[in-house]
Design an enzyme around this catalytic site. Structure first.
Site, PDB file in Angstrom:
ATOM      1  N   THR A 174       0.862  -1.190   0.000  1.00  0.00           N
ATOM      2  CA  THR A 174       0.000   0.000   0.000  1.00  0.00           C
ATOM      3  C   THR A 174       0.898   1.240   0.000  1.00  0.00           C
ATOM      4  O   THR A 174       1.277   1.729  -1.044  1.00  0.00           O
ATOM      5  CB  THR A 174      -0.962  -0.009   1.203  1.00  0.00           C
ATOM      6  OG1 THR A 174      -0.221  -0.230   2.411  1.00  0.00           O
ATOM      7  CG2 THR A 174      -2.006  -1.099   1.048  1.00  0.00           C
ATOM      8  N   LYS A 200       4.038  -6.863   4.016  1.00  0.00           N
ATOM      9  CA  LYS A 200       3.861  -5.439   3.767  1.00  0.00           C
ATOM     10  C   LYS A 200       3.602  -4.766   5.104  1.00  0.00           C
ATOM     11  O   LYS A 200       3.110  -5.375   6.052  1.00  0.00           O
ATOM     12  CB  LYS A 200       2.736  -5.170   2.768  1.00  0.00           C
ATOM     13  CG  LYS A 200       1.349  -5.627   3.164  1.00  0.00           C
ATOM     14  CD  LYS A 200       0.586  -4.693   4.073  1.00  0.00           C
ATOM     15  CE  LYS A 200       0.532  -3.295   3.507  1.00  0.00           C
ATOM     16  NZ  LYS A 200      -0.113  -2.360   4.523  1.00  0.00           N
ATOM     17  N   THR A 211      -1.466  -3.113  10.488  1.00  0.00           N
ATOM     18  CA  THR A 211      -1.433  -2.910   9.044  1.00  0.00           C
ATOM     19  C   THR A 211      -0.359  -3.787   8.442  1.00  0.00           C
ATOM     20  O   THR A 211       0.495  -3.350   7.688  1.00  0.00           O
ATOM     21  CB  THR A 211      -1.183  -1.434   8.679  1.00  0.00           C
ATOM     22  OG1 THR A 211      -2.119  -0.640   9.379  1.00  0.00           O
ATOM     23  CG2 THR A 211      -1.426  -1.207   7.194  1.00  0.00           C
ATOM     24  N   GLU A 300       6.526   4.541   7.872  1.00  0.00           N
ATOM     25  CA  GLU A 300       6.171   5.876   7.380  1.00  0.00           C
ATOM     26  C   GLU A 300       6.856   6.949   8.223  1.00  0.00           C
ATOM     27  O   GLU A 300       6.664   7.026   9.427  1.00  0.00           O
ATOM     28  CB  GLU A 300       4.652   6.064   7.421  1.00  0.00           C
ATOM     29  CG  GLU A 300       3.919   5.246   6.371  1.00  0.00           C
ATOM     30  CD  GLU A 300       2.423   5.489   6.395  1.00  0.00           C
ATOM     31  OE1 GLU A 300       1.992   6.466   7.032  1.00  0.00           O
ATOM     32  OE2 GLU A 300       1.688   4.702   5.788  1.00  0.00           O
TER      33      GLU A 300
END
Length: 405
Positions: A174, A200, A211, A300
């Site tokens: 993603t 991922k 996630t 991130e």
């Protein structure tokens, strides 16, 4: 890494360093990924399938999110895994770009349809596929696109070459900046086996998984009970021991499959198989840690990669609690971002760690050490009691100087 219309966005420094250019893959699997229309850019891969082609009796294990708002695919996969008792699951189907989470009865129906269509196309018995989704929460899947894409992917784009595995790893991404794929071969006695893993991550990374989608497959012969025990042990020491932003997602899934295609004696969690069981567990723990580290490297906004080592704790649980307390401390994170060796913030986090007894952390027997990754002498050591015979040592291993990726 070969360049194609869907992998061009991964041409980054991290992709160059961490994406393998070749690999040796386990026998008896076919994998692949295509664009089916979940992602709106018209080209990014967003549908993946991993199929056991060796037999119909593969062993499968799974570890899932602890979030109470479990996404529809998590609920469906948990049901199938329990119903099958970890035996006879032959494929995984995954979409990215949409999490199919908090989508009510429609989301459950869509997840079930993904299983049904995959089983039909791959000629599996009913409920022989686990389903996973990752992406935006709260939106319904473009299910028609997915159900059309599954036959296209299954019939035309599955294989066992390096590019097939790269495609599969890319299709589950993603916000990742590179596909995460690791392979290794290992020996158990006279038998040679292969492991392949893909995952991922990127955002919302916190124990207990977030996630996060991950897949381990091997051609070793392993019983379902043994595989489940090994997977849970390995995940606890890898994916449940990383943190980036402290959030826990609705879709976390780590699954493992063993099809026995490489032959050899069955590995079970019985006394007669204890040596092979222990050796396999060691291999999978190391393997899981390699994959988990790739998730952290791609977090991130992450600019540092730091390993926390807690020595001489009373128990593994206490050691993990201390390390987690430090890792999740906002003050510690800001200090590391600013390249400030602020050991006071570390001691503060140790002091409020959720440990088992008052003797788990003894202030005058605690030390903090900053260890450069190159193996040189520690750049700063804090001894609170120099003459203590036994100290609890907290080591921080910094792998990279500050770098904006």
């Amino acid at each position: 890494m070969s360049i194609s219309k869907y992998s061009i966005r991964f041409l980054s420094d991290k992709a160059t360093r961490f994406v393998p250019k070749s690999g040796v893959y386990p026998k008896g699997y076919a994998v692949g990924g295509i664009h089916c229309g979940v992602k709106k850019d018209g080209k990014s891969l967003d549908l993946a399938i991993l199929q056991n082609t060796f037999n119909k009796e593969a062993s499968t294990a799974g570890v899932f999110t602890q979030n109470k708002f479990k996404a529809a695919p998590v609920q469906v996969s948990m049901r199938i895994l329990k119903q099958k008792s970890g035996s006879g699951i032959n494929s995984f189907v995954i979409n990215s770009g949409n999490a199919n989470a908090v989508t009510g009865s429609k989301g459950m129906k869509d997840a079930e349809e993904m299983v049904t269509v995959t089983d039909s196309v791959l000629e599996n018995p009913k409920d022989s596929t686990l389903v996973m989704s990752t992406g935006v929460i709260g939106n319904n899947l473009p299910i028609d696109n997915i159900l059309t894409g599954i036959p296209k992917l299954s019939l035309n784009h599955l294989g066992n070459t390096h590019q097939h595995w790269i495609d599969c790893a890319t299709a589950i991404c993603t916000t990742d900046t590179f596909p995460k794929l690791v392979t290794k071969q290992f020996n158990l006695g006279n038998d040679t086996y292969t492991l392949a893993g893909l995952c991922k991550g990127a955002g919302m990374i916190c124990p207990n998984m977030a996630t996060l989608l991950g897949f381990f497959v091997t051609d070793a012969p392993v019983s379902p009970n043994a595989l489940q025990q090994i997977l849970r042990y390995a995940v606890d020491r890898s994916f449940n021991s990383i943190t980036v932003d402290g959030d826990m997602s609705t879709n976390d899934t780590i699954v493992a499959m063993a099809n026995g295609a490489a032959g050899g004696e069955l590995i079970d969690n019985t006394s007669s198989s204890a040596e092979r069981f222990s050796a396999l567990q060691t291999e999978i723990v190391d393997f899981a840690q390699q994959l988990a580290q790739l998730v952290v490297r791609d977090g991130e906004g992450a600019t540092k990669f730091i390993t926390l080592k807690v020595n001489d704790a009373l128990s593994y649980k206490d050691a993990k609690s201390i390390a987690s307390s430090i890792a999740n401390s906002s003050l510690f994170k800001t200090a590391m971002y600013g390249k400030d060796a602020n050991w006071g913030r570390i001691l503060c986090a140790i002091g409020y760690a959720d440990v088992s007894t008052d003797q788990s952390v003894i202030p005058n027997k605690t030390s903090v050490k900053f260890v450069p990754v190159d193996g040189s002498e520690p750049i700063k050591i804090i001894w609170l009691m120099v003459n203590s015979k036994k100290l609890t040592k907290i080591e921080l291993q910094k792998y990279y100087k500050m770098k904006i990726w």
